[in-house]
Design an enzyme around this catalytic site. Structure first.
Site, PDB file in Angstrom:
ATOM      1  N   GLU A  36      73.633  51.426  -6.039  1.00 61.11           N
ATOM      2  CA  GLU A  36      74.669  51.793  -4.848  1.00 61.11           C
ATOM      3  C   GLU A  36      74.472  53.324  -5.019  1.00 61.11           C
ATOM      4  O   GLU A  36      74.638  53.925  -5.977  1.00 61.11           O
ATOM      5  CB  GLU A  36      75.782  51.284  -5.270  1.00 61.11           C
ATOM      6  CG  GLU A  36      76.896  51.340  -3.922  1.00 61.11           C
ATOM      7  CD  GLU A  36      78.231  50.838  -3.849  1.00 61.11           C
ATOM      8  OE1 GLU A  36      78.894  50.469  -3.031  1.00 61.11           O
ATOM      9  OE2 GLU A  36      78.727  50.652  -5.029  1.00 61.11           O
ATOM     10  N   ALA A  85      82.052  51.497 -12.920  1.00 64.31           N
ATOM     11  CA  ALA A  85      81.443  50.201 -13.011  1.00 64.31           C
ATOM     12  C   ALA A  85      80.967  50.074 -11.827  1.00 64.31           C
ATOM     13  O   ALA A  85      80.873  50.729 -10.841  1.00 64.31           O
ATOM     14  CB  ALA A  85      82.473  49.323 -13.536  1.00 64.31           C
ATOM     15  N   MET A  86      80.063  48.980 -11.667  1.00 69.10           N
ATOM     16  CA  MET A  86      79.112  48.602 -10.526  1.00 69.10           C
ATOM     17  C   MET A  86      79.062  46.955 -10.467  1.00 69.10           C
ATOM     18  O   MET A  86      78.572  46.361 -11.288  1.00 69.10           O
ATOM     19  CB  MET A  86      77.844  49.432 -10.623  1.00 69.10           C
ATOM     20  CG  MET A  86      76.894  48.929  -9.430  1.00 69.10           C
ATOM     21  SD  MET A  86      77.402  49.400  -7.651  1.00 69.10           S
ATOM     22  CE  MET A  86      76.918  48.082  -6.743  1.00 69.10           C
ATOM     23  N   ASN A 114      77.251  44.670  -9.419  1.00 66.05           N
ATOM     24  CA  ASN A 114      75.845  44.247  -9.257  1.00 66.05           C
ATOM     25  C   ASN A 114      76.063  42.594  -9.245  1.00 66.05           C
ATOM     26  O   ASN A 114      77.024  42.143 -10.311  1.00 66.05           O
ATOM     27  CB  ASN A 114      74.914  44.572 -10.366  1.00 66.05           C
ATOM     28  CG  ASN A 114      74.854  45.915 -10.559  1.00 66.05           C
ATOM     29  OD1 ASN A 114      74.600  46.827  -9.545  1.00 66.05           O
ATOM     30  ND2 ASN A 114      75.017  46.342 -11.851  1.00 66.05           N
ATOM     31  N   HIS A 163      88.659  44.753 -10.467  1.00 69.24           N
ATOM     32  CA  HIS A 163      88.064  45.540  -9.361  1.00 69.24           C
ATOM     33  C   HIS A 163      86.597  45.163  -9.111  1.00 69.24           C
ATOM     34  O   HIS A 163      86.358  44.641  -7.872  1.00 69.24           O
ATOM     35  CB  HIS A 163      88.280  47.084  -9.474  1.00 69.24           C
ATOM     36  CG  HIS A 163      87.496  47.850  -8.560  1.00 69.24           C
ATOM     37  ND1 HIS A 163      88.375  48.488  -7.391  1.00 69.24           N
ATOM     38  CD2 HIS A 163      86.046  48.091  -7.940  1.00 69.24           C
ATOM     39  CE1 HIS A 163      87.620  49.302  -6.824  1.00 69.24           C
ATOM     40  NE2 HIS A 163      86.445  48.785  -6.950  1.00 69.24           N
ATOM     41  N   GLU A 164      85.696  44.936 -10.149  1.00 65.31           N
ATOM     42  CA  GLU A 164      84.374  44.553  -9.695  1.00 65.31           C
ATOM     43  C   GLU A 164      84.253  43.211  -9.675  1.00 65.31           C
ATOM     44  O   GLU A 164      83.407  42.540  -8.747  1.00 65.31           O
ATOM     45  CB  GLU A 164      83.536  45.071 -11.076  1.00 65.31           C
ATOM     46  CG  GLU A 164      83.576  46.392 -11.503  1.00 65.31           C
ATOM     47  CD  GLU A 164      83.541  47.462 -10.394  1.00 65.31           C
ATOM     48  OE1 GLU A 164      82.536  47.036  -9.477  1.00 65.31           O
ATOM     49  OE2 GLU A 164      83.961  48.531 -10.210  1.00 65.31           O
ATOM     50  N   HIS A 169      85.033  42.281  -6.088  1.00 66.20           N
ATOM     51  CA  HIS A 169      83.777  42.734  -5.230  1.00 66.20           C
ATOM     52  C   HIS A 169      83.094  41.392  -4.917  1.00 66.20           C
ATOM     53  O   HIS A 169      82.090  41.392  -4.002  1.00 66.20           O
ATOM     54  CB  HIS A 169      82.965  43.826  -5.607  1.00 66.20           C
ATOM     55  CG  HIS A 169      83.456  45.219  -5.390  1.00 66.20           C
ATOM     56  ND1 HIS A 169      83.747  45.505  -4.097  1.00 66.20           N
ATOM     57  CD2 HIS A 169      83.683  46.117  -6.116  1.00 66.20           C
ATOM     58  CE1 HIS A 169      83.914  46.548  -4.207  1.00 66.20           C
ATOM     59  NE2 HIS A 169      84.254  47.276  -5.155  1.00 66.20           N
TER      60      HIS A 169
END
Length: 882
Positions: free
Chosen positions: A142, A277-278, A280, A312-313, A316
């Site tokens: 991202e 963080a991400m 994926n 949060h992640e 998503h």
């Protein structure tokens, strides 16, 4: 703000044409960690929508030695050309044929470097217990970095299924978005892992990681296996993250009313990571400090942050992954909502942490930016990848979440949740725009959500609501709240008494009308307490409360994204009774609004100091945090005599509160009381320079170094700060060694940050060199930014960054540069501010041009604040009731 295109793909040179649509990727990738290289191949199944002579994909920093196109049973080699500026790759049939509508198979081989910029496919390193260095190959795609790992249609609305095969050394672990379905040892000793197909999703959600990793035993969460993946040797730090992850996943499934859309959840701790963080899909990557922890050594704030980020992640997985914004201008759709959900989830996980009260602090950061003339709307047009990178800021996250929270409270939680579920069900596996969300919420609530919310999302800034008593109620009026103009102004003149003359509202501050959901609670002169709800959609309105008002709180509950200015009569009445009649979140708002008025020139530092002094018996953590931060802000701009007087006031307030709370933690004490003790202890021993507190800090520091369990973590963290602030070279060497030998990510960062607090100039210079060379690039830019806020050595830090700008910007991740520059807000002289502004007129930061402009404007706001109030603070601190 200049808009460069009409937003459509055809008008944007950075966007791909829509004549070829992908449906599936089969990716084979072979990282060579020792050589920092990777090779691979991708087969893309696609559909040609209309006859085309060539195909346009995204690719950057890749070599593509061969590409073929297959249609209707016939294959043809493709000529490959690259456009570095737009990061696109064109494939043209070598025989000149035209590709007809129908199915198409695109095959490419590719190669690239495992870079050190923490984007695309990159390297991360760690040192094991034996001192051996290990390298991990991991990804961060991202917003637009999947194109740096494999050729692809790298835009969020090009959703597809991904099948991944990785060939890796047999002794290393490989992780991707789905579970491994087959694994075999090859003749050369390497291992080939094949992963199950993903759901249909965007390229930026793809991930693959390989390295000397290990995983916890999976936890079953409603049939979904959840585990933590980490570097070898850190399994003891996974328990709290697993607990938080399991709770959040189950809670979110229940809230959304939709099963988790993937097949497994891996929470992956990565030593080097540019973001927090991400999300994926099924392979969520984190900074280690935001996932791994020892609860017996971490502060309440550190543990809360882990729960926040995990929640949060995971939020998503639905809001962002299952339903995805159509284009990057809609980043707020996923990030604001995930921020809202993280707070709601953490509040459910530990209600005693009062997470919604703490969100006021984060909302305050958005208020601060949004009061600038250089602010932006939450949603605005995105053209290039650099534009997309620039949207990851407090306006997207915190302002977006704040207006979502305001809407939820106005509609009611049940109607709001029903609208969210309707939105997710209707648009699963698809892409949306802001309008789609408003439609769903209007359907569920019957309220005119679009007309209310568009002003908050597409208009920059926010209102201040002025309140006056009138007859049997109140008159409310609104206009935009701003700090002032962007550039330098002449120094305000003073009258005979030395008081600065403050200009009235700027022309911009008198404009702007929002639909403001106002919640009012008031005490009438006849003793009744009444509540009313009003949608303030005009410049002013009257609200009948049924009788004359004794006091009133506008923004009752503290969830509105607006500031409040009370008449002198009402302010006196509510401030006098604040501790008795206001909730803590409302007292926080009163303090925060007053400090903002000081910054804007609508109130004096003396007004703020008087309010804080009146609240000296406060017991709430978050209110104390805002009071102390405000006093520290004034301390930073005060002239020397005033600084000393304010230090005495900080010391007196903090030590008095500590005396009531108790200097020593008690068994069974609430977490927030433990955190408050740390806040007060640091204030008293830091800016307050209390010698008894400093002596006690040194005693506790020595105890903690000998036995980390000897001192309660919240107090231990404060002890480190106080010891460093009063420390010498011996203390510095000890802190440096503790940083290098830390056994938890939180301790490592705590000792590293403490190096910024030493007052000795030579030690400070050593710290700057350490940040520029040894410290991980995920942390160094933020630390250098913080260095510019040092009371005495901020100019030294600025000179260091200025003189080594090219070196630092080459080394650090691009998305971190604008965040490093944020430290210029702490530079307090007109001469330095002019120098900084001239420097950035010649040194562009493409990924953060607007953010840099905001930093520069806030720097000037603070300079003018110092010029206006700096000479008056000492008198105000000595006579806070005057």
């Amino acid at each position: 703000m200049t808009l460069f295109t009409d937003g459509s793909p055809d008008a944007n040179p950075y966007r791909l044409p829509r004549d070829v649509l992908p449906s599936r990727y089969d990716i084979v990738i072979e990282p060579d960690i020792a050589e920092a290289r990777f090779v691979g191949g991708v087969v893309i199944s696609a559909t040609v929508q209309a006859p085309v002579d060539s195909i346009m994909l995204n690719a950057a920093d890749l070599e593509c030695p061969r590409a073929t196109l297959r249609q209707n049973g016939s294959s043809v080699d493709a000529e490959v050309t690259f456009d570095a500026e737009t990061e696109r790759m064109a494939l043209r049939p070598a025989d000149g044929r035209r590709l007809e509508p129908g199915e198409l198979q695109i095959s490419c081989t590719f190669a690239g470097e495992l870079n050190d910029q923490l984007r695309g496919f990159y390297r991360s390193t760690f040192v094991d217990e034996d001192g051996e260095v290990h390298t991990i190959a991991t990804t961060q795609f991202e917003s637009t970095n999947a194109r740096r790992a494999f050729p692809c249609f790298d835009e969020p609305d090009f959703k597809a299924v991904f099948g991944v095969t990785m060939t890796v050394p047999a002794d290393l672990m490989a992780v991707s978005c789905s579970e491994v379905v087959s694994s075999e040892i090859l003749a050369d000793g390497r291992r080939r892992d094949t992963f199950a197909d993903t759901m249909e999703m965007s390229t930026y959600l793809m991930a693959f990681i390989v390295g000397d990793l290990e995983a916890t035993v999976p936890v079953d969460v409603g049939g979904v296996p959840l585990r933590i993946v980490h570097v070898r040797g850190r399994s003891a730090l996974t328990g709290f993250g697993l607990e938080a992850g399991a709770f959040a996943l189950a809670w979110l499934v229940d809230y959304y009313g939709i099963p988790y859309p993937g097949t497994k959840v891996d929470l992956i701790a990565v030593p080097d990571f540019a973001f927090g963080a991400m999300e994926n899909m099924g392979a969520i990557t984190f900074r280690e400090t935001l996932l791994l922890a020892d609860p017996d050594k971490a502060t309440t704030a550190e543990l809360l942050r882990i729960v926040d980020v995990v929640a949060h992640e995971l939020a998503h997985m639905w809001f962002g992954n299952l339903v995805t914004m159509d284009w990057w201008n809609g980043i707020w759709l996923k990030e604001a909502f995930a921020t809202f959900m993280q707070v709601a989830t953490t509040d459910a996980f530990r209600p005693e942490w009062k997470r919604w009260d703490e969100f006021s602090i984060e909302r305050g950061a958005a208020f601060d930016v949004d009061a600038l003339s250089t602010t932006r709307p939450v949603e605005y047009e995105v053209v290039s990848p650099a534009d997309a990178e620039g949207m990851y800021d407090v306006l997207t996250y915190e302002k977006g979440a704040a207006v979502v929270r305001m809407l939820e409270q106005y509609l009611g939680p049940d109607r709001f949740a029903a609208g969210v579920q309707h939105y997710l069900e209707r648009h699963s596996y698809a892409n949306t725009t802001t309008t789609d969300l408003w439609d769903a919420l209007e359907t569920s609530s019957g309220e005119p959500v679009r007309s209310v919310m568009d002003g908050w999302i597409f208009t920059r800034g926010y209102p201040i609501v002025s309140v006056e008593p009138y007859g049997a109620g109140l008159t409310l009026s609104q206009h935009r709240f701003v700090y002032g103009s962007a550039g330098p102004k002449s120094k305000p003149s003073g009258d005979a008494s030395g008081s600065a003359k403050v200009a009235g509202p700027t022309a911009e501050s008198t404009g702007g009308i929002w639909s403001v959901p106002v919640m009012v609670r008031a005490r009438l002169t006849d003793g009744r307490t009444v509540t009313e709800r009003l949608l303030l959609s005009d410049a002013s309105a009257y609200i009948d409360l049924g009788g004359p008002v004794e006091w009133a709180i506008v923004n009752s509950g503290g969830h509105g994204y607006y500031r409040v200015r009370y008449s002198a009569e009402l302010l006196t009445a509510v401030a006098r009774q604040a501790l008795e009649v206001l909730e803590p979140i409302e007292r926080y708002g009163l303090v925060d609004d007053t400090y903002a008025a000081v910054v804007a020139g609508d109130a004096s530092a003396a007004d703020f100091i008087a309010l804080v002094t009146d609240l000296g018996s406060e017991t709430d953590l978050h209110v104390w945090q805002r009071m102390i931060w405000g006093l520290k802000g004034l301390h930073a701009i005060a002239e020397p005599a005033g600084r000393e007087a304010l230090a005495v006031l900080i010391r007196d307030l903090a030590t008095t509160a500590l005396g009531v709370l108790g200097f020593e933690p008690q068994p069974g004490e609430p977490d927030l009381e433990r955190e408050l003790r740390g806040v007060l202890f640091e204030a008293a021993g830091g800016r307050g320079r209390d010698e008894l507190v400093r002596a006690r800090a040194r005693e506790l520091f020595e105890e903690a170094v000998g036995n980390s369990a000897a001192v309660e973590p919240n107090l231990a963290a404060a002890v480190v700060q106080v010891t460093a602030a009063a420390g010498d070279e011996t203390d510095y060497e000890q802190m440096l060694e503790l940083y290098r030998s830390a056994d938890t990510p939180q301790s490592e960062l705590r000792y590293l940050q403490s190096l910024l607090l030493f007052e000795d100039r030579e030690l400070f210079e050593r710290t700057l060199e350490l940040f520029a060379s040894e410290v991980r690039t995920q942390n160094a830019p933020y630390l250098l930014g913080a260095a510019m806020t040092h009371l005495d050595h901020g100019p030294l830090a600025w000179a260091f960054i200025r003189d080594r700008w090219d070196e630092l910007t080459d080394r650090f991740p691009q998305n971190s540069i604008s965040r490093m520059v944020g430290g210029i807000r702490g530079l307090r002289t007109r001469e330095l501010a002019a120098e900084v502004e001239a420097f950035f007129a010649e040194h562009e930061v493409p990924q953060g041009a607007l953010t840099i402009a905001q930093h520069i404007e806030k720097m000037w706001v603070n300079v003018r604040l110092g010029e206006r109030e700096g000479a008056l603070i000492g008198q105000a601190a000595q006579s806070p009731d005057s």
